[in-house]
Design an enzyme around this catalytic site. Structure first.
Site, PDB file in Angstrom:
ATOM      1  N   ASP A 119      -1.342  18.758 -27.893  1.00 20.15           N
ATOM      2  CA  ASP A 119      -0.417  18.537 -28.996  1.00 20.15           C
ATOM      3  C   ASP A 119      -1.184  18.751 -30.296  1.00 20.15           C
ATOM      4  O   ASP A 119      -2.363  18.422 -30.395  1.00 20.15           O
ATOM      5  CB  ASP A 119       0.126  17.107 -28.935  1.00 20.15           C
ATOM      6  CG  ASP A 119       0.925  16.761 -30.173  1.00 20.15           C
ATOM      7  OD1 ASP A 119       1.917  17.458 -30.446  1.00 20.15           O
ATOM      8  OD2 ASP A 119       0.529  15.818 -30.884  1.00 20.15           O
ATOM      9  N   CYS A 170       0.855  -1.187   0.000  1.00 20.97           N
ATOM     10  CA  CYS A 170       0.000   0.000   0.000  1.00 20.97           C
ATOM     11  C   CYS A 170       0.890   1.236   0.000  1.00 20.97           C
ATOM     12  O   CYS A 170       2.109   1.147   0.163  1.00 20.97           O
ATOM     13  CB  CYS A 170      -0.951   0.017   1.196  1.00 20.97           C
ATOM     14  SG  CYS A 170      -0.107   0.086   2.781  1.00 20.97           S
ATOM     15  N   CYS A 206       3.380   1.893   2.781  1.00 16.57           N
ATOM     16  CA  CYS A 206       4.669   1.185   2.710  1.00 16.57           C
ATOM     17  C   CYS A 206       5.713   2.080   2.044  1.00 16.57           C
ATOM     18  O   CYS A 206       6.858   2.180   2.512  1.00 16.57           O
ATOM     19  CB  CYS A 206       4.523  -0.111   1.918  1.00 16.57           C
ATOM     20  SG  CYS A 206       3.406  -1.330   2.642  1.00 16.57           S
TER      21      CYS A 206
END
Length: 747
Positions: free
Chosen positions: A438, A18, A21
């Site tokens: 773009d 997760c 961590c």
């Protein structure tokens, strides 16, 4: 290995379950002297800047002491199309299948009295045991690792809750009355003092494990694509190359064997193997996928060419000047990797809250146990109340809150041509205030199109298209194809040239219908002493000032017409820009084309000239996004080419056109399958609504648990009822998520 001063090291991190961590690893690394680290949960990598006295082994040792694995990552390699899924993902899928197959009958027998035959409880135990132990092992392992380091996450609550429910059930079966043949599942609303020896909670243990595993598996599948942009970039390059040896001998070898100074052959339609200089031949090189330039570039001896671009014209001999990691393609792959690692990992709300919620629930369960024992209620009743607290707090709804909303939201998006990659993407959609578009392939079609035909008096447009189209049809040049395609579309068929010759860099000439025809640049006509009439010269000047490519047509010694060819704006682009503004976004046009072309396109779609950024090199697109972010903007980027991949990854929100390259699609956060820019506005609307659903799911899941916890602690909720209440909270979350199916596109 000791690195030099101010070195930068990348580590591949293993064992994270997760976002908390990642935060824990980052905190431990940053406590080291001379170390600055960022850990990205999504890409499972740590980017560490450290001084000379800190070695890579020191960094790895610190991560391992925290309870995780670390190593220097191997260079990414192109993946085979049918490559097997990683061992970790395969293991998770096997556990999920096991859990679902075995948990369904356990839940059914517990909830439907008619299915409770004489020894049903023992069959439930037989089925539930592999679910809780084998299928739920990742949760138990993570909980143990977290406990060793004084931390608690969602895994802790899942492990403690399912283990407590399963452990109590074992006690009730072997030491209580639950193992009695013919026993029926008791279902009282409250907990009776001294009662509970006949209660089983196997369905809660198995059901929670299966539900949470499903969410974890789909999350892991999404994370697996984190490095796919790099593989897509590597796949773009040529695989083999024809090397020319002394004496003209040709040899086909893998592109990895090329060395600087080698000369290699590039035939029409082939990709150029690596960066180099043209030494023989002339051609048009299509670099639009790499540079964003919509007009093919004419190259002759002495000109530089870039690896992975397409030779659209004649035969070329190129001398390699850069190979391997030094090529422009490899440098762009590095840009994408840097941008992905630099994007902060979005910690999911459930994980952030669980850091506080989990210890509180465990403390409350222990407090409940002590309170009931202290009041002489008996061990069975006290343990039953404590189990009820853990069961009602088990995060089944929390585990479903994000995956179900994503499943419904992404499913609806797929129907509308919108692909959302994961929950961390959605957080960005609410914040973005600027959208960078773009030009080539996004606002425009990305291919050359005949836009206008201007003729002298007395010349029919159909004659111009027939004669010019017949000659251009024999050419491989992209501009020639635009003319030929337009002629075929209007006339249906074209005559075959009686004679044809390509004039490198100028155009084509030949005989069609017994007429000597010239099609190309004005210089081609000048070589035949043919001058453009004043009216055609004015037309040519006006077209060139708008950035369009102009082709002159002459036959029988007289100039007859000029043709305007350009990358045409998509019909829906103007409407899309209007919709993006309606979402509170400022559109900015970004392109590698020249400013005249860019401003012409901007006017056509309704973007102000001050919001046009033109003549931008591929590596500079990332810098443009960084500059806008430095101004305090939250930037969304819409693109389709390889040259957009790094900018898409760097932007706060990347939207890739599905008609573009794999590299752009993998680097983006949202993919617009239809190739219609209006889908960008729909994508942001859908993403925002999906995020709102996830947040409401999480709020109600937590609120439900918080409201029910005091009832469970007071003995007003039998654990079986607590399990049913927990199931209802899951039903509510799923129902709320299903409302996303009603989302409609604006058009």
């Amino acid at each position: 290995m000791t690195t030099t001063a101010a070195a930068e090291t990348e580590l591949a991190i293993g064992g994270m379950t997760c976002a908390s961590c990642a935060a824990r690893i980052e905190k431990k690394l940053n406590r080291m002297d001379g170390v600055t680290a960022t850990v990205n949960y999504a890409t499972e990598k740590a980017r560490v800047t450290h001084t000379a006295d800190v070695s890579v082994q020191d960094l790895i040792a610190t991560v391992e002491k925290t309870g995780y694995t670390a190593q220097e990552p191997a260079p990414p390699e192109p993946a085979a199309p049918d490559a097997d899924e990683p061992d970790e993902l395969r293991s998770l899928r096997e556990r999920l299948v096991t859990a679902v197959v075995l948990a369904v009958p356990v839940v059914a027998m517990a909830m439907v009295p008619a299915l409770q035959f004489e020894y049903w409880q023992w069959l439930s135990l037989t089925l539930a045991a592999p679910v809780v132990t084998y299928a739920g092992w990742p949760f138990h392992k993570a909980a143990f690792t977290n406990a060793r380091h004084g931390a608690a996450t969602m895994d802790t609550l899942i492990s403690v809750g399912t283990t407590a429910a399963f452990g109590w059930s074992l006690w009730a079966l072997f030491l209580g009355t639950a193992g009695t043949p013919g026993m029926k599942h008791p279902f009282e609303l409250t907990i009776a003092r001294g009662d509970g020896t006949g209660n089983l909670y196997l369905e809660a243990a198995a059901g929670v494990t299966a539900f949470i595993l499903a969410g974890r598996y789909f999350e892991a599948r999404s994370k697996r694509k984190a490095g796919a942009a790099l593989k897509a970039l590597l796949e773009l390059g040529a695989k083999n190359v024809t090397v020319l040896h002394a004496g003209g001998h040709e040899e086909t070898v893998p592109v990895g064997e090329l060395k600087v100074g080698d000369r290699f052959l590039v035939r029409p339609g082939e990709k150029i193997a690596t960066d180099g200089t043209v030494v023989e031949g002339s051609s048009a090189v299509d670099a639009s996928m790499l540079t964003g330039e919509s007009v093919p570039v004419e190259v002759t001896p002495g000109d530089s060419v870039t690896g992975a671009t397409l030779n659209a014209g004649g035969r070329l001999v190129v001398e390699a000047t850069r190979v391997g990691a030094d090529t422009q393609l490899a440098r762009m792959a590095k840009l994408v990797e840097d941008a992905q690692n630099g994007k902060a990992a979005a910690q999911r709300l459930a994980d952030r809250i669980s850091g506080v919620f989990v210890p509180v629930v465990i403390a409350l369960a222990l407090g409940t146990l002590g309170f009931w024992l202290g009041n002489g209620a008996g061990t069975a009743a006290a343990f039953t109340a404590a189990v009820a607290v853990l069961i009602i707090a088990c995060p089944c709804a929390l585990g479903l809150a994000t995956p179900t909303a994503l499943l419904v939201g992404t499913g609806r998006g797929a129907q509308l041509g919108i692909l959302i990659k994961g929950p961390e993407v959605l957080e960005s959609t609410r914040r973005v205030d600027t959208v960078v578009l773009d030009k080539t392939g996004t606002v425009t079609t990305g291919r050359m199109t005949l836009l206008a035909v201007h003729t002298v008096p007395g010349t029919d447009e159909a004659d111009v298209l027939r004669l010019a189209g017949a000659l251009e049809h024999a050419s491989e040049h992209p501009v020639a194809r635009a003319v030929a395609d337009a002629a075929l579309e209007k006339l249906g068929s074209l005559p075959a040239p009686e004679d044809f010759a390509n004039v490198p860099g100028l155009g084509v000439q030949g005989i069609v219908d017994r007429r000597a025809v010239l099609v190309g640049r004005e210089r081609l006509l000048a070589d035949w002493a043919i001058e453009l009439p004043e009216e055609l010269r004015l037309r040519r000047a006006a077209a060139e000032s708008s950035g369009r490519t102009v082709i002159t047509v002459a036959w029988d010694g007289e100039a007859r017409a000029v043709l305007e060819v350009a990358d045409a704006v998509k019909d829906t682009s103007r409407e899309a820009v209007t919709r993006l503004r309606g979402l509170g976004l400022t559109p900015i046009l970004l392109t590698g084309d020249n400013r005249a072309v860019a401003e012409s396109v901007a006017r056509e779609v309704g973007i102000a000239a001050e919001h046009v950024i033109a003549e931008v090199l591929p590596q500079d697109k990332v810098d443009v996004v960084k500059r806008l972010q430095a101004e305090g903007r939250s930037v969304a980027m819409v693109g389709d080419g390889v040259n957009d991949a790094a900018a898409l990854a760097r932007a706060d929100l990347g939207l890739a056109m599905g008609t573009g390259t794999d590299a752009a699609i993998e680097a983006g956060d949202l993919t617009l399958v239809r190739g219609d820019l209006r889908a960008a506005a729909d994508a942001i609307r859908l993403a925002r609504r999906t995020l709102g659903t996830i947040r409401s799911n999480l709020f109600w899941a937590f609120a439900y648990n918080v409201a029910a916890l005091p009832l469970a602690a007071a003995g007003l909720l039998n654990p079986m009822l607590a399990g049913a209440a927990m199931a209802f909270s899951s039903v509510f979350v799923v129902g709320n998520s299903l409302r996303l199916r009603s989302f409609r596109a604006a058009h």
